[in-house]
Scaffold this active site. Sequence first.
Site, PDB file in Angstrom:
ATOM      1  N   GLY A  16     -17.518 -22.851   8.130  1.00  0.00           N
ATOM      2  CA  GLY A  16     -16.798 -24.420   8.042  1.00  0.00           C
ATOM      3  C   GLY A  16     -16.568 -24.833   9.380  1.00  0.00           C
ATOM      4  N   ARG A  77     -24.561 -22.818   7.365  1.00  0.00           N
ATOM      5  CA  ARG A  77     -24.507 -21.775   6.663  1.00  0.00           C
ATOM      6  C   ARG A  77     -25.985 -21.244   6.761  1.00  0.00           C
ATOM      7  NH1 ARG A  77     -20.065 -24.630   4.634  1.00  0.00           N
ATOM      8  NH2 ARG A  77     -18.175 -23.318   4.785  1.00  0.00           N
ATOM      9  N   ASP A 108     -14.222 -15.688   7.584  1.00  0.00           N
ATOM     10  CA  ASP A 108     -14.393 -14.272   7.396  1.00  0.00           C
ATOM     11  C   ASP A 108     -15.832 -14.098   6.917  1.00  0.00           C
ATOM     12  OD1 ASP A 108     -14.231 -16.095   4.928  1.00  0.00           O
ATOM     13  OD2 ASP A 108     -12.967 -14.629   4.073  1.00  0.00           O
ATOM     14  N   THR A 130     -11.196 -21.223  11.319  1.00  0.00           N
ATOM     15  CA  THR A 130     -11.149 -21.838  10.171  1.00  0.00           C
ATOM     16  C   THR A 130      -9.743 -22.426   9.752  1.00  0.00           C
ATOM     17  OG1 THR A 130     -11.119 -21.220   7.623  1.00  0.00           O
ATOM     18  CG2 THR A 130     -10.539 -19.484   9.136  1.00  0.00           C
ATOM     19  N   ASP A 132      -8.632 -22.542   6.988  1.00  0.00           N
ATOM     20  CA  ASP A 132      -7.864 -21.945   5.686  1.00  0.00           C
ATOM     21  C   ASP A 132      -7.121 -20.813   5.909  1.00  0.00           C
ATOM     22  OD1 ASP A 132      -9.751 -23.424   4.172  1.00  0.00           O
ATOM     23  OD2 ASP A 132     -11.323 -21.890   3.779  1.00  0.00           O
ATOM     24  N   ASP A 134      -7.140 -17.794   6.262  1.00  0.00           N
ATOM     25  CA  ASP A 134      -7.441 -16.625   5.396  1.00  0.00           C
ATOM     26  C   ASP A 134      -8.082 -15.334   5.883  1.00  0.00           C
ATOM     27  OD1 ASP A 134      -9.814 -17.851   5.600  1.00  0.00           O
ATOM     28  OD2 ASP A 134     -10.416 -17.940   3.507  1.00  0.00           O
ATOM     29  N   ARG A 176     -10.918 -23.166  -0.745  1.00  0.00           N
ATOM     30  CA  ARG A 176     -11.662 -22.782  -1.953  1.00  0.00           C
ATOM     31  C   ARG A 176     -11.235 -21.550  -2.588  1.00  0.00           C
ATOM     32  NH1 ARG A 176     -17.706 -23.947  -1.181  1.00  0.00           N
ATOM     33  NH2 ARG A 176     -16.943 -26.053  -0.932  1.00  0.00           N
TER      34      ARG A 176
HETATM   35  P1  ADP Z   1     -16.918 -19.023   7.148  1.00  0.00           P
HETATM   36  O1  ADP Z   1     -17.289 -18.020   8.315  1.00  0.00           O
HETATM   37  O2  ADP Z   1     -15.912 -20.217   7.353  1.00  0.00           O
HETATM   38  O3  ADP Z   1     -15.879 -18.142   6.133  1.00  0.00           O
HETATM   39  P2  ADP Z   1     -19.282 -18.639   5.077  1.00  0.00           P
HETATM   40  O4  ADP Z   1     -18.617 -17.824   4.259  1.00  0.00           O
HETATM   41  O5  ADP Z   1     -19.855 -19.983   4.840  1.00  0.00           O
HETATM   42  O6  ADP Z   1     -18.217 -19.332   6.344  1.00  0.00           O
HETATM   43  O7  ADP Z   1     -20.153 -17.712   6.072  1.00  0.00           O
HETATM   44  C1  ADP Z   1     -20.952 -18.270   7.339  1.00  0.00           C
HETATM   45  C2  ADP Z   1     -21.895 -17.588   7.509  1.00  0.00           C
HETATM   46  O8  ADP Z   1     -21.886 -16.238   7.750  1.00  0.00           O
HETATM   47  C3  ADP Z   1     -23.010 -17.580   6.318  1.00  0.00           C
HETATM   48  O9  ADP Z   1     -23.704 -18.733   5.857  1.00  0.00           O
HETATM   49  C4  ADP Z   1     -23.870 -16.389   6.617  1.00  0.00           C
HETATM   50  O10 ADP Z   1     -24.901 -16.626   7.569  1.00  0.00           O
HETATM   51  C5  ADP Z   1     -22.870 -15.392   7.366  1.00  0.00           C
HETATM   52  N1  ADP Z   1     -22.495 -14.338   6.500  1.00  0.00           N
HETATM   53  C6  ADP Z   1     -21.419 -14.543   5.438  1.00  0.00           C
HETATM   54  N2  ADP Z   1     -21.255 -13.369   4.725  1.00  0.00           N
HETATM   55  C7  ADP Z   1     -22.201 -12.452   5.290  1.00  0.00           C
HETATM   56  C8  ADP Z   1     -22.656 -11.314   5.013  1.00  0.00           C
HETATM   57  N3  ADP Z   1     -22.113 -10.213   4.116  1.00  0.00           N
HETATM   58  N4  ADP Z   1     -23.614 -10.697   5.818  1.00  0.00           N
HETATM   59  C9  ADP Z   1     -24.222 -11.349   6.859  1.00  0.00           C
HETATM   60  N5  ADP Z   1     -23.831 -12.782   7.250  1.00  0.00           N
HETATM   61  C10 ADP Z   1     -23.091 -13.192   6.284  1.00  0.00           C
HETATM   62  O1  F6P Z   2     -13.676 -24.509   6.059  1.00  0.00           O
HETATM   63  C1  F6P Z   2     -13.039 -24.068   5.014  1.00  0.00           C
HETATM   64  C2  F6P Z   2     -13.402 -24.902   3.953  1.00  0.00           C
HETATM   65  O2  F6P Z   2     -13.040 -26.036   3.974  1.00  0.00           O
HETATM   66  C3  F6P Z   2     -12.742 -24.408   2.562  1.00  0.00           C
HETATM   67  O3  F6P Z   2     -11.462 -24.859   2.342  1.00  0.00           O
HETATM   68  C4  F6P Z   2     -13.709 -24.949   1.444  1.00  0.00           C
HETATM   69  O4  F6P Z   2     -13.965 -23.882   0.403  1.00  0.00           O
HETATM   70  C5  F6P Z   2     -14.885 -25.050   2.384  1.00  0.00           C
HETATM   71  O5  F6P Z   2     -14.879 -24.931   3.515  1.00  0.00           O
HETATM   72  C6  F6P Z   2     -15.780 -26.155   2.107  1.00  0.00           C
HETATM   73  O6  F6P Z   2     -16.957 -26.337   2.786  1.00  0.00           O
HETATM   74  P1  F6P Z   2     -18.431 -27.179   2.454  1.00  0.00           P
HETATM   75  O7  F6P Z   2     -17.867 -28.103   1.730  1.00  0.00           O
HETATM   76  O8  F6P Z   2     -18.626 -27.654   3.732  1.00  0.00           O
HETATM   77  O9  F6P Z   2     -19.145 -25.982   1.841  1.00  0.00           O
END
Ligand code: ADP
Ligand code: F6P
Length: 325
Positions: A16, A77, A108, A130, A132, A134, A176
Site C-alpha cells: 500500500g 502487489r 510488513d 505504511t 497502518d 503496524d 485491515r
Molecule cells: P505491505 O508491504 O503494505 O504490508 P503487502 O502485505 O500486500 O503490503 O505486501 C506487498 C508485497 O510484498 C506482496 O505483494 C508480495 O510481493 C511481497 N510479499 C509479501 N509477503 C511476502 C512473503 N512472505 N514472501 C515474499 N514476498 C512477500
Molecule cells: O496501506 C495499508 C492499507 O490501507 C490497509 O489499511 C488496508 O488493509 C489495505 O492497505 C488496503 O489496500 P488495498 O485496498 O490497496 O489492497
Amino acid sequence: MAQSEVKTIGVLTSGGDAPGMNAAIRAVVRTAINKGLKVKGIMRGYAGLLQEEIVDMNSVSVSETINRGGTILYTARCEEFMTEEGPKRGAEICRKHGLDAVVVIGGDGSYRGAGKLALNGINTVGLPGTIDLDIACTDYTIGFDTAVNTAMDAIDKVRDTSTSHERCSIIEVMGRHAGYIALWCGIANGAEDILIPERYDGNEQNLINHIIENRKRGKKHHIIINAEGIGHSTSMARRIEAATGIETRATIIGYIQRGGTPTCKDRVYASIMGATAVRLLCEGKKNRIVAYKGGQFVDFDIQEALQMKKDIPEDQFEISRLLGR
Ligand code: ADP
Ligand code: F6P
C-alpha cells in the site's frame, strides 16, 4: 568500521502506498548521489523488479516530489514474489542490473519480500512505509501521521452533522489487520467507542447498551470509530438503529486516508530514514531495517525485525475507552 562495497543502489516502493514515500525516495536518491553512488529506481515494487522495469535516477528525477503524496515509483502487489522462485529470480535480476543493494520502502509484507531478497544474497535495507503503523520494530511508519490527520479531520466533520441531528455515527477508518488509526482517532476525536481487530469481541449488545446509556445521560451524538478489519459498518448501523431507535449512519472514509500532501512529520522522518538507509550501506552494513524506537532513529537486522511482534498498547486502548465514557 566495515568498508562499503556498494556502488549502485536500487530503490522500490511496495504494498500500500503512503504519504511521505516520495520524501524517502528523494532522500535515498540525493544522499546516494552526494556520496558518489549511482541510483536506479525499480518501478512497481517486486512486480516491476521481476519485469526488469529499472530506470536510472538522478537528482532531478526527484525534484518537486517532497510535497507529493503517493509514490513516483508506483507500487504493486506481486504474487510471484511469494513463491520460492520469485525472490531468487529477483536477486538474479538485481545482479544483472549491477545493483549492489536495494532499499525497499513498504509495510510488513514488503519486509518479508525484502527478507527473502536478503536470503538470496542481495543486500537489502527496509524503510517502514505504511499508513497502518503496524510494523513491530518501529514506533513510527511513513504515512501514518498524514493518514491519521486526514481521518481525524473527516471524523470532526461527521461529528458536527451527527451532533446537529442527534444521531449515532459509525465511521470506518483504514486498517485491515491493525487498529492504530482507529485508536489514535478514538482519542483525538473523542469517540464514544472504538472497534479494532486486535480487541473487538463482536459483542454488539455491549455497544448498544453504551449508546442507550449515553443518550439517557444527555449526550447528543455517539461516535463509533470502526477499523476496516471489523468492517460491515453499514449493516452494523442498521442493526444499531433498530435496537436503539436512534438514527444511525455509517461513513466509510476509505482511500482518501492513503493520499494527499504529507505532513511535516512524514516529510522529515521519511527524509531522515531515507538518508539513514544510504548511510548504513556506505558504512558496510547489510540487511537492515531502519526504525524509530524510543525517540531515536535506529536499525535492526532484517531477519530479527521480522520475528518481532507488535500489539496495541493496552494503556492507550484503556485511555480511549475511559475518555469516551
Ligand atoms: P505491505 O508491504 O503494505 O504490508 P503487502 O502485505 O500486500 O503490503 O505486501 C506487498 C508485497 O510484498 C506482496 O505483494 C508480495 O510481493 C511481497 N510479499 C509479501 N509477503 C511476502 C512473503 N512472505 N514472501 C515474499 N514476498 C512477500
Ligand atoms: O496501506 C495499508 C492499507 O490501507 C490497509 O489499511 C488496508 O488493509 C489495505 O492497505 C488496503 O489496500 P488495498 O485496498 O490497496 O489492497
